[in-house]
Each structure stands twice: as C-alpha cells, then as structure tokens.
Enzyme design. Structure first.
Site, PDB file in Angstrom:
ATOM      1  N   GLY A 254       0.765  -1.245   0.000  1.00  0.00           N
ATOM      2  CA  GLY A 254       0.000   0.000   0.000  1.00  0.00           C
ATOM      3  C   GLY A 254       0.785   1.278   0.000  1.00  0.00           C
ATOM      4  O   GLY A 254       0.193   2.359  -0.094  1.00  0.00           O
ATOM      5  N   ARG A 337      -7.469   3.933 -14.607  1.00  0.00           N
ATOM      6  CA  ARG A 337      -7.380   4.697 -13.358  1.00  0.00           C
ATOM      7  C   ARG A 337      -7.958   6.113 -13.444  1.00  0.00           C
ATOM      8  O   ARG A 337      -8.692   6.533 -12.542  1.00  0.00           O
ATOM      9  CB  ARG A 337      -5.934   4.705 -12.851  1.00  0.00           C
ATOM     10  N   CYS A 368     -15.239   4.682 -26.211  1.00  0.00           N
ATOM     11  CA  CYS A 368     -16.551   5.330 -26.361  1.00  0.00           C
ATOM     12  C   CYS A 368     -17.195   5.646 -25.017  1.00  0.00           C
ATOM     13  O   CYS A 368     -18.269   5.132 -24.692  1.00  0.00           O
ATOM     14  CB  CYS A 368     -17.457   4.449 -27.203  1.00  0.00           C
ATOM     15  N   GLU A 369     -16.518   6.451 -24.248  1.00  0.00           N
ATOM     16  CA  GLU A 369     -17.018   6.933 -22.964  1.00  0.00           C
ATOM     17  C   GLU A 369     -16.522   8.364 -22.824  1.00  0.00           C
ATOM     18  O   GLU A 369     -15.317   8.615 -23.010  1.00  0.00           O
ATOM     19  CB  GLU A 369     -16.394   6.132 -21.798  1.00  0.00           C
TER      20      GLU A 369
END
Ligand SMILES: Cc1ncc(COP(=O)(O)O)c(C=O)c1O
Length: 440
Positions: A254, A337, A368-369
C-alpha cells in the site's frame, strides 16, 4: 545535443531527454514506438529491480527479526516480471489460478507464493494446495471451512494466514480502501478467535500468522502503526487464548507513489524504518518475539518503472478555435485509473520534449465513454497528429486492469535496459480477440 532535466521521482531512474527525445533504459522511446506501434508500455528494468532491492535491503537493515518482501502481482504480472521477482529474492502474491500459473512458469518456488482473494474458486484453492504454496490468505470463515475439507488428511498441513479487517480508515480513495470494518475484505476482528480455533482444529491446516492490507496509496505513518498495533494485539490475544504464538505478521502493501511532481517522492527506506519500529515497539508492549515480517508492495515497486506511449491521432478545437482535446490511440481500456477514480498523471511529448509548452490541454482516450480522458489540463507543447505522448508512473494497475472494450487489442509491454528493449508481452491481435467468439 541538449539534455533536459526530468523529475527523478516521477520518471524512471534511467529516463533522460536527449536532443528533445525521451530515452528510457538507454532506448529512444520514439524509435521503440515506431518499431512496436502504439499504445506501447515500457518497463525500465533498472527502476524495477532498484525498488525491489530497496525493500529487501531496508527491511534487513531496520527489522530486528526475519523479513521478506512479496511483490503484489496484481499491480502488473507476466512471466518476465515474475522471473525478475525471483531473481531479486522476493516472493509473490497472486490472486487467481492463472497468476499462480505465471508464478510456476517463471520457475518461482511455490513456498514463496501466497494466494490471496476474497472469493477464491474451488479449483484455485485446489491448485494452490496441490502445488504447495507457502500460504493461503484466508478471507472468510466459509473459505476456511472449504479449505479445511480440501486439506483434510493431507500429510503436510497447508499454511494459512488469516486476513483481518482491522477497522482502520486508510484515508485513500474509497475504491482502494480495504481496511474498514465494513470493507468486503477480511475477517471482522470479532471473528478472528473463532477462525483461529477452526484452523487449530483442522488437521490439514497450520496457522502461520495474521495479515491485513488497509488499502493502496497510503502516505500516513500513523496508519502503518495502527495496522501493526491491531495485528500484534490480535496475536497477543490468540497467544493468551490458545497458548500459541504465531510466527508471521503481514501488514500488507500500500505504500503510496507520486504521480505528479508536486507530490513527495516514495521513500521505501523511511517506510521500512517506520514499519520495523512499529512492529518492534508493539512486540515489546505485548511480550511477543519479533515475528517473520512479510510486506506486500505492488505499486511502489512497479509504478515508476512504467511509461505508457500514445500517438496523437487528432485534435479537437472549440468554437473559438482553441484546442480542447488531443485524441490518442489508447485510453481507459489500457489505463482505467483516470476514469475509475480520477487519477492524475504526468506526461511529455516523447519526440519533442524540449518544445515550449502550449496552453494546457485534455488528452482524450479513444474509447466510447466521455469519461475516457487520460490527462486533464496537461501542460504539453502544442501537439499535432503523429506526436508521441509519454505518460509517467504507468507501471501499476494499468495493463493488469486492461480490458478489451471496443475490441481494441491490448498493448505490448517492453522491458528496457542497457540500450536494448525486450518484448515481454506481445500486443494482442485481432485473432486473439476473436478466438473465443463462435458464430451461430
Ligand atoms: C492484499 C493486498 N496486498 C498487497 C496489495 C498491494 O498494494 P499496493 O500495490 O498499493 O502496494 C494489495 C492491493 O490491492 C492487496 O489487496
């Protein structure tokens, strides 16, 4: 010949600009892009190995007991990366049967491999047991029961770690926080005793220790200390209840990395010092021997080693003629991300890095977004179709999360070092994409 300075905590160790062109691992990135097509991912071997060594050396320096580093393969995994992991003396964390397969293909010793996952399949558990992985990290009581019946009567008991949900807020994006009491991961603290009792009663299982992972992009020292505090407190409780002192403590991975120059550099040495001190202090407080300390970094090992290269395909101008978007040939399918949690990145023009910056521009992916925008307000030189955009810190959770949305083949990955680049994962082909597809 002009040399331009790059932020050393953002770009790979070997990255340099010579006469306006980006070099990584001694290779001219523009040439690599021309030879291998775009989008293209590069891994700088020196940066990758350097981060692995930094973890091992620092833990050996600061931690009073035995320690080991397991690379979290979910950040980026293929056979070559697993081979490097093994060569550098690290273990590997996997989360699926196929990741286990990669570990085996890379010749990793199975004792150095841990299987994680909150919903492991029967076949995955069976494979892990049959191949003799060092530990299965158990996430729930149901999994424990399945594993107990699977290993019943086995000659050599299967090692397990119990994943605990330590009820710690990681102060990171909600999508990558995993340590809260209501997180989907891990046993609630109240169940740890019951889980340990079941392992002790299962003759095919051996309880090695406790594990927690509170999330990714962690920068706060207090959270590392808090995680260690909870795990050691639980270890002391188990000792007091069952008379058994567990041998392993795994506070997960992390450690955060900077994606933009305004963020501080990753300091693996300081992290190892803090973690080691936290475990040492907690062990003294609870009267425990320093256990085997296993850390599981992913992002902080592979992120900065990676660079993604895209080609500018087109520009979109606004009604006033101002440049609104640069359209590139990759995007959310190779790097989810930015679309998934608003991640920010740093970029330059690989083929004209020394050109004067133009007005800030958004770099839009090809998918296509509307949310497929890789970079917002990037301070790039005025780019034209054919220019190459290099995105830094692209090694972690990019290709490993890649999809085939819009049926675009996934990019190739090169390992660059010593002036040469080796193809370690070829570009997907249209045939690959259609191979699973059957006509009626
Ligand atoms: C159990 C576990 N260990 C280690 C890691 C690696 O985290 P990072 O890549 O942030 O170091 C993850 C990432 O999600 C994880 O779930």
């Amino acid at each position: 010949m002009t040399h331009l300075l790059l932020s050393s905590h953002i770009w790979p160790d070997t990255a340099t600009i010579i006469s306006g062109r980006l070099y990584v691992g001694g290779c001219d990135v523009t040439e690599l892009a021309a030879d291998h097509a775009t989008p293209l991912y590069l891994l700088d071997e020196a940066t990758l190995r350097g981060a692995m060594r930094a973890y091992r050396v620092a833990l050996a320096r600061y931690y009073p007991g035995p320690s080991r580093v397991h690379y979290a393969g979910k950040a980026l995994l293929n056979t070559a990366v697993a081979q490097i992991v093994a060569e550098e003396g690290l273990g590997l964390d996997v989360v699926s049967g196929a990741e286990l397969l990669v570990a085996r293909r890379a010749g990793m010793s199975m004792g150095q491999v841990h299987l994680h996952g909150n919903a492991k399949g029967e076949a995955e558990l069976r494979r892990a047991v049959e191949w003799g992985v060092g530990a299965i990290v158990v996430d729930s009581l149901d999994e424990l029961d399945r594993l107990a019946s699977l290993t019943h009567g086995m000659e050599r008991p299967q090692g397990v770690l119990l994943r605990v949900a330590p009820n710690i807020d990681a102060h990171t994006h909600a999508h990558i926080a995993t340590g809260g009491a209501t997180s989907k991961f891990g046993l609630p603290l109240e169940s740890v005793g019951a889980a340990a009792a079941r392992v002790f009663n299962a003759e095919g299982l051996r309880l090695l220790g406790l594990h927690a992972h509170i999330g990714s992009q962690i920068f706060e020292v207090d959270q590392i200390r808090a995680t260690v505090g909870v795990l050691t407190r639980e270890m002391a409780r188990l000792r007091d209840t069952f008379g058994v002192e567990l041998e392993e403590l795994s506070p997960g991975g992390g450690l955060g990395v900077p994606y933009t120059a305004d963020m501080p550099p990753t300091n693996i040495d300081a992290y190892a010092a803090t973690l080691s001190d936290a475990v040492r202090v907690a062990c003294v407080a609870y009267g425990l021997r320093p256990p085997l300390l296993t850390v599981e970094p992913g992002r902080s090992i592979v992120a900065r080693a990676g660079v993604a290269i895209y080609r500018v395909v087109a520009r979109k101008l606004g009604p006033d003629g101002a440049l609104l978007y640069l359209h590139v040939d990759g995007g959310m399918a190779d790097n989810i991300r930015p679309a998934l949690y608003g991640a920010r990145y740093t970029a330059l023009l690989a083929n004209r890095a020394d050109a004067a910056p133009g007005p800030p521009v958004d770099v839009a992916g090809r998918y296509c977004e509307s949310g497929d925008v890789l970079l917002h307000a990037a301070p790039l030189p005025s780019a034209v179709p054919g220019d190459m955009i290099a995105v830094a810190v692209a090694g972690a959770y990019t290709l490993s999360m890649a999809s085939t949305y819009n049926l675009v083949p996934r990019p190739a990955l090169l390992l660059a070092g010593g002036g040469a680049a080796r193809l370690i994962q070829r570009r997907e082909t249209e045939e690959d994409l259609l191979a699973r597809d059957s006509a009626l």
